[in-house]
Structure formats: structure tokens, C-alpha cells
Enzyme design. Structure first.
Site: not given
Length: 314
Positions: A143, A270
Site C-alpha cells: 500500500h 508501514s
């Protein structure tokens, strides 16, 4: 089930011609020769980094390069682009915050981690983390490189560019910046947004990894992982802009696609490496991607993931 697992890992590129995939049988990719100075342990007895008083090889630490530092102070985690505004940070920092700030970011292994400034297709800007797995490749979450289901016109799809800042320490950029527009992920994430396939890569035109070093990565059994310490360092958005923070704890559980751990993280991390230390060497076992109320989790490096990481490293 096995066919589903394998098919979801079909490599996808944002460039016109996908790179060729090579099936590889070796279960471990080695990092370059690095380690601590003579007589100084590279890890604690339980497999965590020795942060305080470390004396690792720092032959490049004196490099003083002046660069314009991008302002990332008001930017949000790239995960919000695909998943929306997250729950309170308490769901990823469990109880007391165990994270420790890393200030010696110009020495190995800290310089392997990079602060990322991500420009999406709609020119919105976000933050994330990546880590070198070879001379010209960083691994990160899927992502980070490809946005899914944002609900914002013009935002979904491959990001436009990523500014990579290895070993960043706030306003200090010991290795400057490099901009990439070449990305990789897999069909399970690109087509379906499936969190079990949430991993990707950033390819550079330079071989900056030969300067900062990189992590090895490997495929390990359930029992081996569950007896290992998970180490995570990255660039969380709840701390001062562009600062690197580290924490570790024993891996809590695993399944066929993910690794779970009670290691404190926050949005902005992330893409961080979830790694173990073996004989003073660092080996990634997962790519951090998600928070949770009890444990956080990352995409497990199983054989199809390993093969893609090795191919993207070339």
C-alpha cells in the site's frame, strides 16, 4: 489453497515491461558483511539490538552532505490513503510506549531503514518506511507503492514518485535523497487489495545500497519464528518528523501468510522490516503493514514472497 497463495504473488510492475521472474530454491538471502566492533555484541541475549553504547562499524558516519530536507511534519501515514483514518494510536502502541529513538542513524543497521515521502497520483503527499534488501532495491508495504479503494478521484493506483531518505534523523540526511518512479507489487494486492499480499518494492537508478548496506531475508518455520525476537525500526508519524524509532519483542504467533508481534509501532512505519538477528546478521522475516488492538502484524516472507524479493533485488 496453495494455488491461491502462489497466484496472488504474481509480480506486477508500474513500468511498461514487467521484469522476468526467476524461481529460486534457496531459502535465505544473505546481507553484506557487517557487524559490531571487536568485543561489542551485536545483539542482546534474546535477539534484540544493543541500542545503548553500540560501537558498530561507522566508516561512513562522518559523511556530511548538505541537502534540502522535505517538510513531512504535517503529513499522514500512507496507509490512510487506502484504509481511511485509523483508530487511536493506542491500538498500535500497546500499554507503555517501548520505542527508543535512534540517533546514530548513519551507522549500520540503522542506515538500512529509509524515511519515505510518497507523492500519490493526485499529488497528495504521505509518509512511510522502506528498507534496503540489495544495492538498488528497497522493500516496503504494497500500500506504499499502490493505493487501493481511497474513494478520492484520481488517487488510486501506482503512486507518482517516492523520495527515499536512508538513515534520516530529523533534519539530517546523512545520505541525501533519491527519487524513484519505479515500483513493484503483486497481483493479490494490486487486483484485490488483500492484506495477505501487502508488500512491494522501490527500485533506484543508483546503487545506494552498496553505501548503506542491506538486510538479508529468509523463509523460516513456524517454530523457528515463534522462538525469535521481532526487531522493528522505522519512521512513525506520532514522533518528531523524520526521526527513527526502534522496538523489539518476541514474536507472538504466525499463520501461513502473516507474522504477529506485540512490538510498538505507529502510522508511518508501514513497510518497515520485521527482522531477526542470527550470529550478528539481520534477516527480515516479514514486512510490517498493520496495527491491531493486541498485536501488530506484517506480511510473512514465505517462498513466493522470497522469490519476488530476490528477483526484485537483482
Amino acid at each position: 489453497m496453495m494455488t491461491e497463495l502462489t497466484n496472488g504473488h504474481t509480480a506486477v510492475s508500474n513500468e511498461d515491461e514487467d521484469e522476468r521472474r526467476t524461481e529460486v530454491g534457496e531459502p535465505v538471502s544473505e546481507p553484506p558483511e557487517e557487524g559490531s566492533a571487536s568485543g561489542t555484541p551485536a545483539m542482546t541475549a534474546d535477539g534484540a539490538e544493543t541500542v545503548d553504547g553500540v560501537a558498530r562499524r561507522a566508516e561512513l558516519a562522518s559523511v556530511d552532505i548538505e541537502w534540502n530536507v522535505p517538510d513531512t511534519s504535517n503529513l499522514h501515514d500512507i496507509g490512510e490513503a487506502s484504509f481511511g483514518t485509523p483508530p487511536p494510536l493506542a491500538e498500535t502502541v500497546h500499554g507503555p510506549d517501548d520505542r527508543v529513538q535512534i540517533t546514530t542513524t548513519s551507522v549500520y543497521p540503522w542506515r538500512v531503514h529509509a524515511s519515505l515521502l510518497i507523492t500519490a497520483a493526485d499529488n497528495s503527499m504521505w509518509i512511510g518506511t522502506g528498507w534496503f534488501n540489495g544495492p538498488h532495491t528497497l522493500i516496503t508495504a504494497g500500500h506504499v507503492v499502490y493505493i487501493k479503494n481511497s474513494g478520492v478521484p484520481g488517487r488510486d493506483g501506482w503512486v507518482k514518485s517516492i523520495t527515499v531518505m536512508p538513515g534520516r534523523n530529523g533534519s539530517t540526511l546523512p545520505y541525501g535523497t533519491v527519487i524513484s518512479r519505479s515500483f513493484r507489487s503483486v497481483s493479490g494486492w494490486i487486483n484485490n487489495g488483500d492484506e495477505n499480499y501487502d508488500y512491494g518494492a522501490i527500485l533506484l537508478n543508483s546503487e545506494l545500497g552498496n553505501t548503506v548496506g542491506w538486510f538479508g531475508f529468509g523463509v523460516y518455520s513456524d517454530s523457528d519464528l515463534q522462538s525469535s525476537t521481532a526487531n522493528i525500526s522505522g519512521y512513525p508519524g506520532d514522533k518528531p518528523s523524520g526521526t527513527q524509532w526502534y522496538a523489539s519483542r518476541r514474536i507472538a504467533s504466525v499463520n501461513s501468510r502473516k507474522v504477529f508481534y506485540d512490538v510498538d509501532t505507529a502510522g508511518g512505519q508501514s513497510g518497515s522490516a520485521v527482522y531477526r538477528i542470527i550470529n550478528g546478521q539481520r534477516y527480515a522475516v516479514a514486512i510490517h503493514a498493520y496495527g491491531g488492538a493486541i498485536t501488530n502484524s506484517g506480511t510473512r516472507i514465505v517462498s513466493p514472497v522470497y522469490n519476488n524479493l530476490l528477483n526484485w533485488k537483482k
